[in-house]
Design a protein around this motif. Structure first.
Motif, PDB file in Angstrom:
ATOM      1  N   LEU A 243       1.663  -3.042   8.056  1.00  0.00           N
ATOM      2  CA  LEU A 243       2.814  -2.033   8.405  1.00  0.00           C
ATOM      3  C   LEU A 243       3.295  -1.338   7.043  1.00  0.00           C
ATOM      4  O   LEU A 243       3.663  -0.282   7.162  1.00  0.00           O
ATOM      5  CB  LEU A 243       3.882  -2.648   9.467  1.00  0.00           C
ATOM      6  N   PHE A 244       3.633  -2.385   6.265  1.00  0.00           N
ATOM      7  CA  PHE A 244       4.396  -1.851   5.065  1.00  0.00           C
ATOM      8  C   PHE A 244       3.165  -0.603   4.315  1.00  0.00           C
ATOM      9  O   PHE A 244       3.655   0.325   3.915  1.00  0.00           O
ATOM     10  CB  PHE A 244       4.457  -2.948   3.996  1.00  0.00           C
ATOM     11  N   ARG A 245       1.899  -1.311   4.111  1.00  0.00           N
ATOM     12  CA  ARG A 245       1.118   0.097   3.679  1.00  0.00           C
ATOM     13  C   ARG A 245       0.831   1.346   4.465  1.00  0.00           C
ATOM     14  O   ARG A 245       0.877   2.408   3.644  1.00  0.00           O
ATOM     15  CB  ARG A 245      -0.341  -0.740   3.620  1.00  0.00           C
ATOM     16  N   MET A 246       1.141   1.292   5.766  1.00  0.00           N
ATOM     17  CA  MET A 246       0.991   2.474   6.583  1.00  0.00           C
ATOM     18  C   MET A 246       2.233   3.209   6.520  1.00  0.00           C
ATOM     19  O   MET A 246       2.194   4.411   6.369  1.00  0.00           O
ATOM     20  CB  MET A 246       0.657   2.054   7.768  1.00  0.00           C
ATOM     21  N   ILE A 247       3.373   2.620   6.378  1.00  0.00           N
ATOM     22  CA  ILE A 247       4.639   3.388   6.326  1.00  0.00           C
ATOM     23  C   ILE A 247       4.733   3.968   4.609  1.00  0.00           C
ATOM     24  O   ILE A 247       5.263   4.882   4.809  1.00  0.00           O
ATOM     25  CB  ILE A 247       5.758   2.384   6.419  1.00  0.00           C
ATOM     26  N   GLN A 248       4.215   3.097   3.860  1.00  0.00           N
ATOM     27  CA  GLN A 248       4.355   3.464   2.427  1.00  0.00           C
ATOM     28  C   GLN A 248       3.256   4.712   2.291  1.00  0.00           C
ATOM     29  O   GLN A 248       3.472   5.829   1.587  1.00  0.00           O
ATOM     30  CB  GLN A 248       3.484   2.283   1.660  1.00  0.00           C
TER      31      GLN A 248
END
Length: 380
Positions: free
Chosen positions: A292-297
């Motif tokens: 999720l962090f990577r996708m938001i980033q």
């Protein structure tokens, strides 16, 4: 069964040794990079002092040349009307002309020494820049390796049930590494590499400005040059930070997102980034937090870099059953009907969502901004 247990134990031991070796290498490279940055700052200050001294020497040299011209005229006058001057006046005229000529010669020699030293420092600064850039790239690559060693490979013993599983797992890791290297290569090429190329061109411009327009305008160019170097350094450090914030492991998804988006907003003064957590603020399994962090980033970076968005909203909601995310921006948008094979970011996001059995939707129109909607089910 016994043989498999021995093999898995050996794999774990090898992995631990690799982690230790890679960690030591990363620390060594970081120290080298910091030493180079310290040397770069020292040499930059020394170069600035040399340029100031050269300005003074040039002024003194111009004055000495005028005085030498006057002394030569005086000598010519004395030689033509030798009988009209006393022996003392003739001697003083010759001594003054000789002394001024010596002073001018020393001035030229000193200027030549400073020029040689300046050229040497500028060459060494370019070399230090290359070393710093390479050190930053190596640290980035090592961080990627560490990520796989400490996360994906940590569960090797559970995944490797037979020879085919081992082969498939290895191929998957290699593909993931190659994709990460491609992403890093694009990031570095579009960011620091371009900036450093501009730095080299700007350094040549400074020399030309100094020769043609004088030191004042040259010093103004030097200030702009320093800002460009700082910008390149920030871009490299941002790439390293983007690989994996340590706070994600220590604090969890919500605090890390809040801090990350605040930091990105500070670096992009013209953009407003709003983060809202509408649901529970609790820890999730690592695979969910990282994905999720990577996708938001990725979505936020795309909005800033490619869509030139000045307002971005990130909404996160964690319930007992699922996680939903909405990333919305007011950027330039794009045509979702056109499939671009080079859209690595979107492909990577879809793959991450698929691994979590979730869904992702891209809603965008040219000139109307973009909205990315993500939903991931939570499995107990």
């Amino acid at each position: 069964m016994k043989i498999k247990q021995i093999d898995m134990k050996s794999i774990d031991e090898i992995r631990e040794e690799m982690i230790e070796t890679v960690t030591c290498s990363k620390s060594d490279i970081f120290r080298i990079g910091e030493k180079c940055r310290h040397d770069y700052e020292s040499m930059t200050n020394e170069l600035a002092n040399i340029k100031q001294m050269m300005v003074k020497l040039i002024e003194e040299g111009d004055q000495l040349e005028e005085q030498v011209k006057e002394a030569r005229l005086t000598l010519s006058e004395v030689s033509m009307n030798f009988k009209n001057y006393t022996e003392e006046e003739v001697r003083e005229a010759y001594e003054k002309a000789h002394q001024l000529q010596m002073d001018l010669s020393i001035n030229w020699q000193y200027k030549k020494q400073l020029l040689d030293k300046r050229d040497d420092l500028e060459r060494r600064l370019i070399g230090l820049n290359d070393t710093i850039d390479r050190a930053e790239q190596l640290i980035s690559q090592i961080s990627v390796v560490m990520n796989y060693l400490t996360s994906d490979l940590k569960q090797v013993g559970e995944v490797l049930e037979d020879a085919k599983a081992k082969q498939d797992f290895g191929l998957k890791i290699i593909e993931a590494q190659e994709e990460e290297r491609k992403r890093l290569s694009r990031e570095i090429h579009d960011g620091p590499a371009q900036m450093l190329a501009n730095v080299i061109m700007r350094s040549d411009l400074i020399e030309r400005v100094y020769r043609e327009r004088g030191p004042d305008e040259a010093f103004s160019e030097v200030n702009s040059f320093k800002k460009m170097v700082r910008s390149a350094l920030y871009e490299v450090r941002r790439i390293i930070y983007d690989l994996r914030p340590m706070a994600l492991d220590d604090l969890g998804l919500v605090p890390t997102l809040r801090k990350y988006l605040q930091t990105i907003e500070e670096y992009h003064n013209n953009s407003k980034i709003t983060f809202m957590n509408l649901g529970l603020e609790r820890r999730l399994p690592t695979k969910y937090e990282v994905a999720l962090f990577r996708m938001i980033q990725e979505s936020v970076q795309n909005a800033l870099k490619h869509a030139n968005a000045c307002e971005i909203k990130v909404k996160l909601e964690i319930t007992n059953n699922d996680i939903t995310v909405l990333i919305k921006d007011n950027g330039g948008g794009f045509d979702t009907s056109i499939k671009k094979p080079e859209s690595f970011g979107m492909i990577g996001m879809r793959e991450r969502v698929d691994l979590l059995d979730g869904d992702i939707t891209f809603d965008s129109k040219i000139g109307k901004g973009t909205a990315v909607w993500i939903r991931v089910p939570l499995t107990n």
